[in-house]
Design a protein around this motif. Structure first.
Motif, PDB file in Angstrom:
ATOM      1  N   GLU A  24      32.553  67.055  43.493  1.00 47.81           N
ATOM      2  CA  GLU A  24      32.844  68.308  42.791  1.00 47.81           C
ATOM      3  C   GLU A  24      32.673  68.139  41.286  1.00 47.81           C
ATOM      4  OE1 GLU A  24      36.759  69.232  44.092  1.00 47.81           O
ATOM      5  OE2 GLU A  24      36.119  70.034  46.042  1.00 47.81           O
ATOM      6  N   ALA A  25      33.107  66.992  40.770  1.00 45.47           N
ATOM      7  CA  ALA A  25      32.958  66.740  39.337  1.00 45.47           C
ATOM      8  C   ALA A  25      31.484  66.606  38.953  1.00 45.47           C
ATOM      9  CB  ALA A  25      33.720  65.473  38.955  1.00 45.47           C
ATOM     10  N   LEU A  26      30.725  65.938  39.804  1.00 43.57           N
ATOM     11  CA  LEU A  26      29.305  65.720  39.520  1.00 43.57           C
ATOM     12  C   LEU A  26      28.511  67.023  39.529  1.00 43.57           C
ATOM     13  CD1 LEU A  26      26.968  63.680  39.118  1.00 43.57           C
ATOM     14  CD2 LEU A  26      26.770  63.590  41.618  1.00 43.57           C
ATOM     15  N   THR A  27      28.849  67.907  40.456  1.00 42.16           N
ATOM     16  CA  THR A  27      28.062  69.129  40.634  1.00 42.16           C
ATOM     17  C   THR A  27      28.637  70.331  39.888  1.00 42.16           C
ATOM     18  OG1 THR A  27      29.291  69.634  42.680  1.00 42.16           O
ATOM     19  CG2 THR A  27      27.242  68.369  42.898  1.00 42.16           C
ATOM     20  N   SER A  28      29.731  70.142  39.179  1.00 38.57           N
ATOM     21  CA  SER A  28      30.325  71.263  38.449  1.00 38.57           C
ATOM     22  C   SER A  28      29.440  71.665  37.273  1.00 38.57           C
ATOM     23  CB  SER A  28      31.720  70.880  37.944  1.00 38.57           C
ATOM     24  OG  SER A  28      31.639  69.815  37.013  1.00 38.57           O
ATOM     25  N   ASN A  30      27.945  72.237  33.785  1.00 37.42           N
ATOM     26  CA  ASN A  30      27.984  71.460  32.538  1.00 37.42           C
ATOM     27  C   ASN A  30      28.591  70.066  32.722  1.00 37.42           C
ATOM     28  OD1 ASN A  30      26.897  73.650  31.048  1.00 37.42           O
ATOM     29  ND2 ASN A  30      28.951  74.556  30.885  1.00 37.42           N
ATOM     30  N   SER A  31      28.466  69.517  33.926  1.00 35.59           N
ATOM     31  CA  SER A  31      29.024  68.190  34.191  1.00 35.59           C
ATOM     32  C   SER A  31      28.345  67.126  33.334  1.00 35.59           C
ATOM     33  CB  SER A  31      28.847  67.830  35.668  1.00 35.59           C
ATOM     34  OG  SER A  31      29.228  66.490  35.901  1.00 35.59           O
ATOM     35  N   THR A  32      29.144  66.225  32.790  1.00 34.18           N
ATOM     36  CA  THR A  32      28.616  65.077  32.041  1.00 34.18           C
ATOM     37  C   THR A  32      28.945  63.767  32.760  1.00 34.18           C
ATOM     38  OG1 THR A  32      30.647  64.964  30.720  1.00 34.18           O
ATOM     39  CG2 THR A  32      28.816  66.272  29.833  1.00 34.18           C
ATOM     40  N   MET A  33      29.302  63.875  34.010  1.00 36.79           N
ATOM     41  CA  MET A  33      29.717  62.708  34.786  1.00 36.79           C
ATOM     42  C   MET A  33      28.553  61.737  34.976  1.00 36.79           C
ATOM     43  SD  MET A  33      31.399  62.728  38.571  1.00 36.79           S
ATOM     44  CE  MET A  33      31.829  61.231  39.432  1.00 36.79           C
TER      45      MET A  33
END
Length: 367
Positions: A24-28, A30-33
């Motif tokens: 979820e963090a990766l595909t959110s 404006n993700s900068t993960m």
């Protein structure tokens, strides 16, 4: 992922969050993960949590946890069976499904004995009105506030005992697996630890009713349980005090360093050394451990001091002598920290037979 503080031993995790959060963090938007990481204070507990989290660095979509666990079982034990799959399905939905967002720090009574007057401890019905059922710790704290730091309970204890039954029943097929032995000891320990929390509250209840016979008998049952758990933990190398102390001593260059390093190792897992004769360190039991040797040699004797003073107060019709308790247990702790007693570094005992015996002795009627 932080997950653990001080290497405390407690079956705990949120597998669904681990299996979905990084994706979820990766595909959110404006993700900068750029990666995943772990920053736990201690490891060597809850291997399933770290196994899954490590895999998430290589996953590109959310993981189906139920299917993943079925593969995990076969990898971990070398084989699978319907019984062990059912057991892990229960664990997935109980101990590894903590969704109450509460701060997780193991405060089980055995390893973090309450340093308070018993009159400030709520009775069992007040503290755990829904004992054995999943309950929000935050809700409990809103209902009742006192000086006793309540152990975290977020799942149905009766359901976890059912998982233990299935684990024990799997022993005939899986007992040759060292990792099965670890998980069996850990699950039995978890179940008995929560039982001990409830037993302690029954002792406090009997104290408030001034029932000296019941206080005495239940206190002895608690101390017997600590001894039995020490025997259980001795069944696997992963739950021994001895290797911790010996590894510290092996770093020494001379006898004086060896004494200092052992003292450091003992202090880290008991009470950090900023206490007075009657005031314990605020960091007492921060690094508590369920290790064979530590229960029999330290946690049990400490609890015995409390129960002795508890019984005396009922017999003499006087208030609990809190200052006496503190003087005695702080002295006991400081003496233990300076001790040079040796502890076993290799496991002994049959995990399946001892787990079955303790289940029958303490938990059969709880499931």
């Amino acid at each position: 992922m932080l997950h653990n503080f001080a290497g405390n031993i407690e079956m705990y995790g949120i597998l669904d969050a681990i299996a979905s959060g990084p994706i979820e963090a990766l595909t959110s938007e404006n993700s900068t993960m750029v990666g995943v990481g772990m920053s736990m204070e201690g490891i060597e507990q809850n291997p399933i949590v770290y196994d899954l989290m490590s895999e998430m660095a290589f996953q590109h979509k959310k993981v189906d946890v139920k299917a993943w666990i079925e593969l995990y079982i076969a990898r971990r034990y070398g084989r699978s069976s319907p019984l062990i799959r059912d057991a892990w399905n229960i664990l997935y939905h109980t101990v590894y499904n903590c969704t109450d967002e509460a701060y997780e720090k193991n405060r089980d009574v055995i390893v973090a004995f309450p340093d308070v007057n018993p009159s400030l401890i709520s009775s069992p019905l007040e503290m755990y009105p829904h004992y054995g059922k999943p309950t929000s710790r935050r809700a409990i704290l809103r209902e009742k506030k006192n000086a006793y730091e309540q152990p975290h309970l977020w799942y149905s204890t009766s359901e976890v005992i059912k998982a233990l039954e299935l684990f024990i029943a799997s022993g005939k097929e899986l007992s040759a697996s060292n990792t099965y032995g670890y998980d069996l000891v850990d699950l039995t320990r978890q179940s008995l630890a929560k039982y001990a929390n409830e037993l302690f509250l029954k002792i406090i209840d009997a104290y408030k009713f001034k029932d000296v016979d019941k206080v005495t008998s239940l206190s002895q049952k608690f101390l017997d349980l600590v001894e039995d758990m020490d025997t259980l933990l001795a069944c696997h190398d992963g739950f021994l005090l001895g290797p911790w102390l010996e590894s510290a001593k092996q770093l020494a260059q001379n006898e004086e360093e060896e004494k200092q390093f052992e003292w450091n190792a003992r202090t880290q897992i008991t009470m950090w050394f900023d206490n007075t004769e009657e005031e314990a360190s605020l960091l007492r039991d921060y690094g508590n451990k369920y290790w064979s040797g530590l229960l029999r040699d330290y946690y049990g004797p400490r609890a015995a001091v409390y129960f002795k003073i508890l019984i005396e107060s009922v017999e003499n019709g006087e208030d609990f002598r809190l200052h006496k308790w503190r003087r005695e247990w702080i002295k006991l702790t400081n003496n233990w920290q300076s001790s040079r007693k040796l502890f076993q570094v290799k496991s002994s005992g049959n995990a399946v037979s001892i787990s079955r015996s303790l289940y029958n002795k303490y938990l059969r009627s709880e499931s």
